[in-house]
Design a protein around this motif. Structure first.
Motif, PDB file in Angstrom:
ATOM      1  N   ILE A  45     -13.687   8.283  -2.218  1.00 13.88           N
ATOM      2  CA  ILE A  45     -15.552   7.771  -1.452  1.00 13.88           C
ATOM      3  C   ILE A  45     -14.527   7.930   0.082  1.00 13.88           C
ATOM      4  O   ILE A  45     -14.078   7.230   0.474  1.00 13.88           O
ATOM      5  N   ILE A  46     -15.041   9.007   0.458  1.00 14.67           N
ATOM      6  CA  ILE A  46     -15.249   8.945   1.677  1.00 14.67           C
ATOM      7  C   ILE A  46     -16.187   8.738   2.760  1.00 14.67           C
ATOM      8  O   ILE A  46     -16.991   8.502   2.436  1.00 14.67           O
ATOM      9  N   LYS A  47     -15.330   8.389   3.930  1.00  9.25           N
ATOM     10  CA  LYS A  47     -16.071   8.155   5.043  1.00  9.25           C
ATOM     11  C   LYS A  47     -16.609   7.028   5.197  1.00  9.25           C
ATOM     12  O   LYS A  47     -17.906   5.973   5.141  1.00  9.25           O
ATOM     13  N   GLN A  48     -16.183   5.480   3.926  1.00 11.80           N
ATOM     14  CA  GLN A  48     -16.665   4.015   3.964  1.00 11.80           C
ATOM     15  C   GLN A  48     -14.874   3.225   3.956  1.00 11.80           C
ATOM     16  O   GLN A  48     -14.111   3.727   3.900  1.00 11.80           O
ATOM     17  N   ASP A  49     -16.065   2.405   3.943  1.00 13.69           N
ATOM     18  CA  ASP A  49     -14.969   0.934   4.255  1.00 13.69           C
ATOM     19  C   ASP A  49     -14.514   0.101   3.196  1.00 13.69           C
ATOM     20  O   ASP A  49     -15.231  -0.485   2.043  1.00 13.69           O
ATOM     21  N   HIS A  50     -14.148  -1.325   3.374  1.00 13.29           N
ATOM     22  CA  HIS A  50     -14.188  -1.988   2.576  1.00 13.29           C
ATOM     23  C   HIS A  50     -16.380  -2.165   2.917  1.00 13.29           C
ATOM     24  O   HIS A  50     -15.822  -3.423   1.479  1.00 13.29           O
ATOM     25  N   THR A  51     -16.833  -2.528   3.302  1.00  9.73           N
ATOM     26  CA  THR A  51     -17.975  -2.716   3.272  1.00  9.73           C
ATOM     27  C   THR A  51     -18.969  -2.219   1.594  1.00  9.73           C
ATOM     28  O   THR A  51     -19.124  -3.112   0.997  1.00  9.73           O
TER      29      THR A  51
ATOM     30  N   VAL B 279      -8.163   0.231  -0.487  1.00  5.53           N
ATOM     31  CA  VAL B 279      -8.232   1.598   1.188  1.00  5.53           C
ATOM     32  C   VAL B 279      -6.742   1.905   1.390  1.00  5.53           C
ATOM     33  O   VAL B 279      -6.045   0.489   1.588  1.00  5.53           O
ATOM     34  N   PRO B 280      -5.657   2.805   0.924  1.00  6.67           N
ATOM     35  CA  PRO B 280      -4.725   2.744   1.155  1.00  6.67           C
ATOM     36  C   PRO B 280      -3.894   2.784   2.634  1.00  6.67           C
ATOM     37  O   PRO B 280      -3.249   2.405   2.955  1.00  6.67           O
ATOM     38  N   HIS B 281      -4.991   3.144   3.531  1.00  5.87           N
ATOM     39  CA  HIS B 281      -4.635   2.520   5.338  1.00  5.87           C
ATOM     40  C   HIS B 281      -5.433   2.928   6.102  1.00  5.87           C
ATOM     41  O   HIS B 281      -6.741   3.030   5.935  1.00  5.87           O
TER      42      HIS B 281
END
Length: 148
Positions: free
Chosen positions: A35-41, A63-65
């Motif tokens: 999933i591109i351009k997203q994070d933990h949320t 999240v790899p980094h």
């Protein structure tokens, strides 16, 4: 600093896809989604929603980094639906949940403009004016976090 520009963390570039699907050849009924351009949320919400579904055997994300704006979501189903269908159902359920929560939030805070007893405007957070012992709704406390 090594951090990318803030807009690069959430705005898709021209021609960039938001989701990449990688079919898993070693595990049956499993797939990995980038999933591109997203994070933990979003990752945590999707994982939680997927695990609540009875046809899901495994759902996890990483999240790899922290400086790379994407996460990896792994889904394994029992075979009754595909991992792609499961992700779509979980996304739709999340959209409905957030829409319901937004409607309840707006309804609760619409009372902000309602006048209380004796023409005194009631505090939207439930605090009462010094000359009042109960609110206009009949109780002395308001529970805005009650979403049931």
């Amino acid at each position: 600093m090594n951090a990318p520009n803030r807009h690069e963390l959430f705005v898709l570039d021209d021609g960039e896809k938001g989701v990449e699907v990688i079919e898993d050849t070693k595990i049956p009924n499993a797939a990995t989604f980038k999933i591109i351009k997203q994070d933990h949320t979003l990752g945590n919400m999707l994982r939680s929603q997927l695990l609540a579904m009875p046809s899901i055997l495994f759902a996890g994300y990483k999240v790899p980094h922290p400086l790379e704006p994407y996460f990896i979501l792994k889904i394994q189903t029992d075979g009754s639906i595909t991992p792609t269908e499961a992700l779509e159902q979980a996304g739709n359920a999340l959209l409905k949940l957030i829409s319901d929560l937004q409607a309840k939030f707006k309804a609760e805070f619409a009372y902000k403009d309602v006048e209380g007893v004796d023409g005194v405007a009631e505090d939207p957070y439930g605090a009462l004016p010094s000359n009042m012992t109960t609110s206009a709704w009949g109780s002395s406390t308001r529970f805005y976090a009650d979403y049931s």
